[in-house]
Design an enzyme around this catalytic site. Structure first.
Site, mmCIF file in Angstrom:
data_model
loop_
_atom_site.group_PDB
_atom_site.id
_atom_site.type_symbol
_atom_site.label_atom_id
_atom_site.label_comp_id
_atom_site.label_asym_id
_atom_site.label_seq_id
_atom_site.Cartn_x
_atom_site.Cartn_y
_atom_site.Cartn_z
ATOM 1 N N GLY A 1 0.838 -1.196 0.000
ATOM 2 C CA GLY A 1 0.000 0.000 0.000
ATOM 3 C C GLY A 1 0.870 1.242 0.000
ATOM 4 O O GLY A 1 2.016 1.218 -0.451
ATOM 5 N N SER A 2 0.324 2.312 0.543
ATOM 6 C CA SER A 2 1.022 3.597 0.501
ATOM 7 C C SER A 2 2.158 3.646 1.517
ATOM 8 O O SER A 2 2.198 2.870 2.479
ATOM 9 C CB SER A 2 0.034 4.718 0.811
ATOM 10 O OG SER A 2 -0.399 4.576 2.150
ATOM 11 N N GLU B 1 5.775 -3.395 0.959
ATOM 12 C CA GLU B 1 5.851 -3.089 -0.477
ATOM 13 C C GLU B 1 5.006 -1.836 -0.660
ATOM 14 O O GLU B 1 3.793 -1.902 -0.789
ATOM 15 C CB GLU B 1 5.315 -4.294 -1.253
ATOM 16 C CG GLU B 1 5.911 -4.443 -2.620
ATOM 17 C CD GLU B 1 5.041 -3.786 -3.642
ATOM 18 O OE1 GLU B 1 5.336 -2.609 -3.960
ATOM 19 O OE2 GLU B 1 4.095 -4.410 -4.114
ATOM 20 N N CYS C 1 1.963 0.446 -8.455
ATOM 21 C CA CYS C 1 3.070 0.999 -7.676
ATOM 22 C C CYS C 1 4.296 1.158 -8.558
ATOM 23 O O CYS C 1 5.193 1.938 -8.262
ATOM 24 C CB CYS C 1 3.360 0.158 -6.445
ATOM 25 S SG CYS C 1 3.659 -1.541 -6.813
ATOM 26 N N GLY D 1 2.588 2.112 5.395
ATOM 27 C CA GLY D 1 3.789 1.425 5.876
ATOM 28 C C GLY D 1 4.368 2.089 7.115
ATOM 29 O O GLY D 1 4.898 1.415 8.004
HETATM 30 C C1 UN1 Z 1 1.793 -3.277 -7.602
HETATM 31 O O1 UN1 Z 1 1.485 -2.305 -8.290
HETATM 32 O O2 UN1 Z 1 1.570 -3.294 -6.369
HETATM 33 O O3 UN1 Z 1 5.312 -5.071 -12.004
HETATM 34 C C2 UN1 Z 1 2.365 -4.533 -8.153
HETATM 35 C C3 UN1 Z 1 4.098 -4.834 -12.108
HETATM 36 C C4 UN1 Z 1 3.135 -5.890 -11.629
HETATM 37 C C5 UN1 Z 1 2.971 -5.827 -10.154
HETATM 38 C C6 UN1 Z 1 2.661 -4.474 -9.617
HETATM 39 N N1 UN1 Z 1 3.639 -7.190 -12.011
HETATM 40 O O4 UN1 Z 1 3.674 -3.801 -12.585
#
Ligand code: UN1
Length: 502
Positions: free
Chosen positions: A232-233, A254, A288, A237
């Site tokens: 998440g954000s 993450e 992300c 975290g």
């Molecule tokens: C995410 O955005 O939390 O590499 C994961 C990627 C994807 C996973 C993203 N396989 O863009």
């Protein structure tokens, strides 16, 4: 309440429709209509789930690894059969284009295959002992219940990264899905939990849908959970990490990314253009790994900008209902996300940025916005660019052709360190990008974009991204405890370091 679409998908999946309640309204971001109103778990329900997970652990840890791998193989098989219907639910609930949603379910299948193989290949090292007749080795043992907090943007794949590895490692999983995406979590749980019930481990996979206060916070603080894996954000975290650290348990974080692509003067601009557009506008800028910043050598900046603006013009015609495969840009997740897009574009203008493409919200129901390119004035600070706005906004800035180091410094000049990419045909440039003085991110790609990682690599990033690694390579180690073992096969008792203590 449950919409006809959701009801039909659950039926197609062979599942009873989820229980309805009055606590959680699940919105379809493409139309603003309500997909379901669900009940939420309270603190007692979360506590009971942790108790069941702790009990399940004592049974699961005794199951041989390859037998746990067989259960994960069945998970992958089940997902293969239901890939399309589950993808349609992802699309309905989070607004991700159907093609990308299928990719997301494929990512679940891939990690199940990977974990199944791993269940027969995890090994430990044997080390040379300094003492005669002694042998040293290390072994990896199950850790305990894992709490997996997942985000709306990859509502099922990131859980699968965690769950597939946790299960082969002997750890039960409690899933706390995003409150923006509980339906695909419930469907996934509904599909996969029977595999474990049939094998006599009904609580190996559990799901708890509830608020941060009632459900997430108590479980994060619960000493019965040795590993909290949270996606998440950065703000999330910063709440989770210290609580887990204070009880000296393990967290796998993450978090956010503010990912950049650098394009040097030797780059293949066809490849670069395509990668930038997918990286910046794919998933409506809500990965992300989304490309949020672009640093371009001055000599190719005009041409690359021209190509990007042309591509974004085409994109503008393909914004719409994500159920229709002709549309490749779906809505943002909710009204708040749309408001943050609007605020960022306004501030970009006020700070002297030039909107080269997009910049508008699409009228009508649903949270659609136009993928946007902002040309940032060279040679002066533009702090907005250092912030992660979870929307399809790409900031572009030039750098002098012979000063790749400046571009690398800009790449590294944000608090996050998730993904990065360089487009270049120069070996020297790519070696520099990968050197200790190069990109400081967990992912560093050359001649491909920042997003769309395969499951085989360890996924995650440095600095405010949280330092965790999930998915491939040796990420499984986070889900196990390491034990160093020394055995004395001699009839003497020599001490290490040659100490004599008679
Ligand atoms: C995410 O955005 O939390 O590499 C994961 C990627 C994807 C996973 C993203 N396989 O863009």
């Amino acid at each position: 309440m449950l919409s006809a679409e959701v009801h039909a998908i659950f039926t197609e999946l062979g599942l009873a429709p989820p229980a309805v309640g009055d606590a959680l309204r699940v919105e379809d971001p493409s139309s603003g209509s309500i997909l379901a109103v669900l009940p939420m778990a309270d603190r007692n329900a979360a506590d009971a789930a942790v108790g069941r997970a702790a009990a399940a652990f004592t049974a699961l840890r005794a199951v041989p690894g390859p037998v746990r791998g067989e259960l994960v193989r069945q998970m992958g098989d089940k997902l293969r059969v239901h890939k399309d219907a589950l993808a349609r639910l992802v699309t309905a609930e989070v607004g991700k284009g159907i093609e990308e949603a299928r990719g997301e379910v494929q990512e679940m299948i891939d990690i199940c295959d990977f974990a199944t193989g791993l269940s027969r290949t995890i090994g430990g090292r044997t080390m040379l002992s300094e003492r005669p007749g002694h042998r040293m080795f290390e072994q990896w043992l199950p850790l305990g219940p894992v709490l997996c907090i997942s985000a709306f943007n990859f509502p099922v794949a990131v859980w699968a990264w965690n769950a597939a590895l946790a299960i082969i490692c002997g750890d039960p999983v409690i899933w706390k899905p995003s409150l923006d995406a509980p339906l695909c979590a419930l469907a996934t749980q509904g599909l996969l939990a029977p595999i474990f019930a049939n094998a006599g481990h009904p609580d190996a996979l559990q799901i708890v849908i509830g608020s941060d206060t009632d459900v997430a916070a108590p479980m994060v603080a619960d000493p019965r959970i040795p590993l909290v894996s949270a996606t998440g954000s950065c703000a999330m975290g910063r709440k989770v990490g210290p609580v887990v650290a204070a009880r000296l348990a393990r967290s796998l974080l993450e978090l956010g990314g503010n990912n950049a692509i650098i394009v040097d003067a030797t780059a293949n601009l066809d490849l670069a253009t395509r990668a930038i557009v997918f990286g910046a506008a794919g998933t409506a800028g809500q990965r992300c790994t989304t490309t949020r910043r672009l640093f371009v050598a001055q000599s190719v900046l005009p041409e690359l900008t021209r190509r990007l603006v042309a591509a974004y013009r085409q994109l503008g015609e393909r914004i719409g209902d994500p159920r229709d495969a002709r549309n490749i840009v779906g809505p943002l997740i909710n009204a708040g996300a749309k408001a943050r897009f609007v605020a960022a574009v306004e501030r970009a203008r006020a700070d002297g940025g030039e909107i080269l493409a997009g910049g508008n919200v699409r009228p009508g129901p649903g949270h659609y916005v136009e993928p946007t390119i902002v040309r940032v004035p060279d040679g002066r600070a533009f702090p907005l660019m250092d912030e992660e706005t979870f929307a399809p906004i790409l900031y572009v800035r030039g750098f002098a052709d012979d000063r790749l180091g400046d571009a690398i410094a800009m790449n590294n000049g944000v608090e996050q360190g998730l993904s990065s990419a360089l487009f270049s045909d120069s070996v020297r440039a790519s070696e520099r990008f990968w050197s200790p003085a190069g990109s400081d991110c967990g992912i560093a790609n050359v001649n491909l974009g920042t997003s769309g990682a395969e499951i085989g690599g360890a996924f995650g990033g440095e600095k405010a991204t949280g330092g965790g690694r999930e998915s491939g390579s040796d990420s499984w180690k986070a889900y196990m405890r390491r034990q160093t073992c020394t055995v004395n096969g001699s009839d003497a008792l020599p001490l290490a370091q040659g100490i004599r203590w008679d």
